[in-house]
Design a protein around this motif. Structure first.
Motif, PDB file in Angstrom:
ATOM      1  N   ALA A   1     -29.095  19.616  21.161  1.00 47.62           N
ATOM      2  CA  ALA A   1     -28.680  20.615  20.176  1.00 47.62           C
ATOM      3  C   ALA A   1     -27.234  21.016  20.467  1.00 47.62           C
ATOM      4  CB  ALA A   1     -29.594  21.830  20.253  1.00 47.62           C
ATOM      5  N   PHE A   2     -26.475  21.277  19.411  1.00 43.81           N
ATOM      6  CA  PHE A   2     -25.077  21.690  19.550  1.00 43.81           C
ATOM      7  C   PHE A   2     -24.909  23.092  18.976  1.00 43.81           C
ATOM      8  CE2 PHE A   2     -25.107  17.101  19.384  1.00 43.81           C
ATOM      9  CZ  PHE A   2     -24.129  16.699  20.267  1.00 43.81           C
ATOM     10  N   ALA A   3     -23.859  23.802  19.397  1.00 39.05           N
ATOM     11  CA  ALA A   3     -23.579  25.124  18.829  1.00 39.05           C
ATOM     12  C   ALA A   3     -22.176  25.125  18.229  1.00 39.05           C
ATOM     13  CB  ALA A   3     -23.704  26.196  19.913  1.00 39.05           C
ATOM     14  N   PHE A   4     -22.002  24.404  17.142  1.00 39.06           N
ATOM     15  CA  PHE A   4     -20.701  24.352  16.478  1.00 39.06           C
ATOM     16  C   PHE A   4     -20.489  25.591  15.621  1.00 39.06           C
ATOM     17  CE2 PHE A   4     -21.577  19.696  16.838  1.00 39.06           C
ATOM     18  CZ  PHE A   4     -20.528  19.403  17.688  1.00 39.06           C
ATOM     19  N   ASP A   5     -19.232  26.023  15.473  1.00 39.64           N
ATOM     20  CA  ASP A   5     -18.962  27.068  14.495  1.00 39.64           C
ATOM     21  C   ASP A   5     -18.968  26.430  13.098  1.00 39.64           C
ATOM     22  OD1 ASP A   5     -16.437  25.867  14.029  1.00 39.64           O
ATOM     23  OD2 ASP A   5     -15.521  27.066  15.606  1.00 39.64           O
ATOM     24  N   ASP A   6     -18.971  27.271  12.073  1.00 43.47           N
ATOM     25  CA  ASP A   6     -19.122  26.793  10.696  1.00 43.47           C
ATOM     26  C   ASP A   6     -18.059  25.771  10.317  1.00 43.47           C
ATOM     27  OD1 ASP A   6     -21.242  28.453  10.546  1.00 43.47           O
ATOM     28  OD2 ASP A   6     -20.334  29.914   9.173  1.00 43.47           O
ATOM     29  N   GLN A   7     -16.811  26.038  10.747  1.00 47.95           N
ATOM     30  CA  GLN A   7     -15.728  25.135  10.366  1.00 47.95           C
ATOM     31  C   GLN A   7     -15.902  23.763  11.006  1.00 47.95           C
ATOM     32  OE1 GLN A   7     -13.394  25.690   7.985  1.00 47.95           O
ATOM     33  NE2 GLN A   7     -12.982  23.496   8.269  1.00 47.95           N
ATOM     34  N   SER A   8     -16.261  23.741  12.291  1.00 49.42           N
ATOM     35  CA  SER A   8     -16.444  22.457  12.980  1.00 49.42           C
ATOM     36  C   SER A   8     -17.560  21.658  12.321  1.00 49.42           C
ATOM     37  CB  SER A   8     -16.766  22.691  14.457  1.00 49.42           C
ATOM     38  OG  SER A   8     -15.726  23.394  15.084  1.00 49.42           O
ATOM     39  N   LEU A   9     -18.629  22.341  11.948  1.00 48.41           N
ATOM     40  CA  LEU A   9     -19.754  21.683  11.293  1.00 48.41           C
ATOM     41  C   LEU A   9     -19.302  21.076   9.964  1.00 48.41           C
ATOM     42  CD1 LEU A   9     -22.599  21.169  12.016  1.00 48.41           C
ATOM     43  CD2 LEU A   9     -23.268  23.299  10.906  1.00 48.41           C
ATOM     44  N   ALA A  10     -18.520  21.845   9.214  1.00 51.09           N
ATOM     45  CA  ALA A  10     -18.003  21.344   7.933  1.00 51.09           C
ATOM     46  C   ALA A  10     -17.099  20.135   8.175  1.00 51.09           C
ATOM     47  CB  ALA A  10     -17.236  22.452   7.214  1.00 51.09           C
ATOM     48  N   ASP A  11     -16.292  20.185   9.248  1.00 56.92           N
ATOM     49  CA  ASP A  11     -15.397  19.074   9.568  1.00 56.92           C
ATOM     50  C   ASP A  11     -16.202  17.800   9.859  1.00 56.92           C
ATOM     51  OD1 ASP A  11     -13.345  20.903   9.328  1.00 56.92           O
ATOM     52  OD2 ASP A  11     -13.075  21.170  11.491  1.00 56.92           O
ATOM     53  N   ILE A  12     -17.243  17.955  10.694  1.00 61.04           N
ATOM     54  CA  ILE A  12     -18.069  16.800  11.059  1.00 61.04           C
ATOM     55  C   ILE A  12     -18.767  16.230   9.822  1.00 61.04           C
ATOM     56  CG2 ILE A  12     -20.125  16.082  12.338  1.00 61.04           C
ATOM     57  CD1 ILE A  12     -19.321  18.084  14.516  1.00 61.04           C
ATOM     58  N   ALA A  13     -19.295  17.130   8.982  1.00 56.68           N
ATOM     59  CA  ALA A  13     -19.984  16.678   7.766  1.00 56.68           C
ATOM     60  C   ALA A  13     -19.013  15.930   6.857  1.00 56.68           C
ATOM     61  CB  ALA A  13     -20.601  17.862   7.032  1.00 56.68           C
ATOM     62  N   ALA A  14     -17.787  16.425   6.769  1.00 61.48           N
ATOM     63  CA  ALA A  14     -16.789  15.757   5.928  1.00 61.48           C
ATOM     64  C   ALA A  14     -16.502  14.358   6.458  1.00 61.48           C
ATOM     65  CB  ALA A  14     -15.505  16.585   5.889  1.00 61.48           C
ATOM     66  N   TYR A  15     -16.435  14.245   7.785  1.00 61.49           N
ATOM     67  CA  TYR A  15     -16.126  12.937   8.353  1.00 61.49           C
ATOM     68  C   TYR A  15     -17.296  11.961   8.157  1.00 61.49           C
ATOM     69  CZ  TYR A  15     -14.830   9.198  11.439  1.00 61.49           C
ATOM     70  OH  TYR A  15     -14.541   7.949  11.923  1.00 61.49           O
ATOM     71  N   ILE A  16     -18.525  12.439   8.341  1.00 63.91           N
ATOM     72  CA  ILE A  16     -19.685  11.559   8.136  1.00 63.91           C
ATOM     73  C   ILE A  16     -19.738  11.117   6.675  1.00 63.91           C
ATOM     74  CG2 ILE A  16     -22.210  11.440   8.153  1.00 63.91           C
ATOM     75  CD1 ILE A  16     -22.176  13.248  10.629  1.00 63.91           C
TER      76      ILE A  16
END
Ligand code: HEC
Ligand code: HEC
Length: 253
Positions: free
Chosen positions: A186-201
């Motif tokens: 499990a990871f604890a990303f902040d909202d922006q990091s999560l959005a960044d990762i989703a954008a890259y995927i």
């Protein structure tokens, strides 16, 4: 490798921010509303008794066939149901991604029921304002070791498979990082990091060859092997050359 280089170049050249359709439904709002609706919870309880209680216990407290779902939360229930990982058909069966067994309304009801068992993580709302270059760095650092730099997936040992990410929507990506299903941490990303990762995927999913540089479409394991097969002799050659070059200098200081 050439594919990767091209990918990097494309990233730098465009610096694209992935934009999701504004008309996309809001699963979190829907789920919150559902959780508040007792009749939906009751419908979920009925479905749970028929489809889940044999393993997870009559009130989701756990049983011989499955773990307790108290505190699993909406995020976990939604992830396991929408990706078809639940229900298992027999205890001990391998958890695999497959088409969902229930329709959206049934999933909402089951999610509401599981969420009502005890407080747990809510379904994350993954923003569409992700930054691609940042997402690339986060993905390389945190996900690529298991899911492959291209998101194509990989066997990670111990019989576990880090599935390909070709079918993962932003909500599923957010849920997976929060709950860490199976062998995934499990990871604890902040909202922006999560959005960044989703954008890259999402960028990887839209790339012309979803496997990136598939080397004749033989898959990630073979790709890694080819890396060793070509890379290792090359390394040995380079070190031999370096050693030979060093010699005359040692003899004539
Ligand atoms: C045949 C047994 C079986 C049935 C039926 C079953 N499950 Fe499961 N469930 C399991 C097992 C075993 C695990 C643990 C899987 C793992 O460790 O990856 C699990 C895990 C889960 C999890 C993750 C728990 C966590 O801690 O995050 C959820 C959520 C879940 N099940 C929901 C359901 C729901 C909802 C149903 C009914 C639609 C259902 N399951 C039916 C056996 C079952
Ligand atoms: C230690 C290896 C490992 C790492 C690191 C890892 N994962 Fe996973 N991931 C897995 C495994 C294994 C599964 C499948 C779990 C299962 O089916 O029970 C998975 C499943 C997923 C899924 C579900 C895909 C689907 O369509 O069902 C998503 C999304 C995901 N991972 C995203 C990520 C992201 C994003 C990162 C980095 C922040 C990451 N993972 C890091 C091993 C890993």
């Amino acid at each position: 490798m050439a594919g990767l280089a091209a990918l990097g170049a494309a990233l730098l050249a465009t610096g694209v921010a992935w934009a999701v359709s504004p008309a996309a439904p809001d699963p979190q709002a829907a789920t919150n509303a559902a959780a508040a609706d007792q009749t939906v919870v009751d419908a979920g309880r009925g479905l749970f008794t028929a489809n889940c209680a044999a393993c997870h216990g009559p009130a989701g407290q756990g049983g011989s066939g499955g773990p307790s779902l108290v505190g699993a939360g909406a995020a976990s229930a939604d992830f396991y149901l929408r990706t078809g990982r639940m229900p298992l058909s027999a205890p001990g069966q391998r958890v695999v991604r497959q088409p969902a067994h229930f329709d959206d309304a049934e999933i909402q009801a089951l999610v509401a029921y599981v969420a009502s068992l005890g407080s747990g993580p809510a379904i994350p709302q993954v923003s569409s304002g992700g930054e691609l270059h940042q997402g690339w760095q986060l993905f390389q650092a945190n996900c690529a070791a298991c899911h492959n730099a291209t998101g194509a997936g990989n066997a990670i040992g111990g019989g576990y498979v880090a599935v390909g990410l070709g079918n993962a929507d932003p909500t599923t990506i957010g849920e997976a990082t929060i709950i860490g299903p199976g062998a995934m941490p499990a990871f604890a990303f902040d909202d922006q990091s999560l959005a960044d990762i989703a954008a890259y995927i999402r960028f990887l999913q839209d790339a012309p060859t979803p496997g990136g540089a598939p080397i004749g479409q033989v898959g990630p394991v073979a790709e890694g092997f080819i890396g060793v097969a070509i890379g290792l002799p090359l390394l040995i050659l380079v070190s031999l050359l370096a050693a030979r070059r060093g010699k005359p200098e040692e003899q004539n200081p």
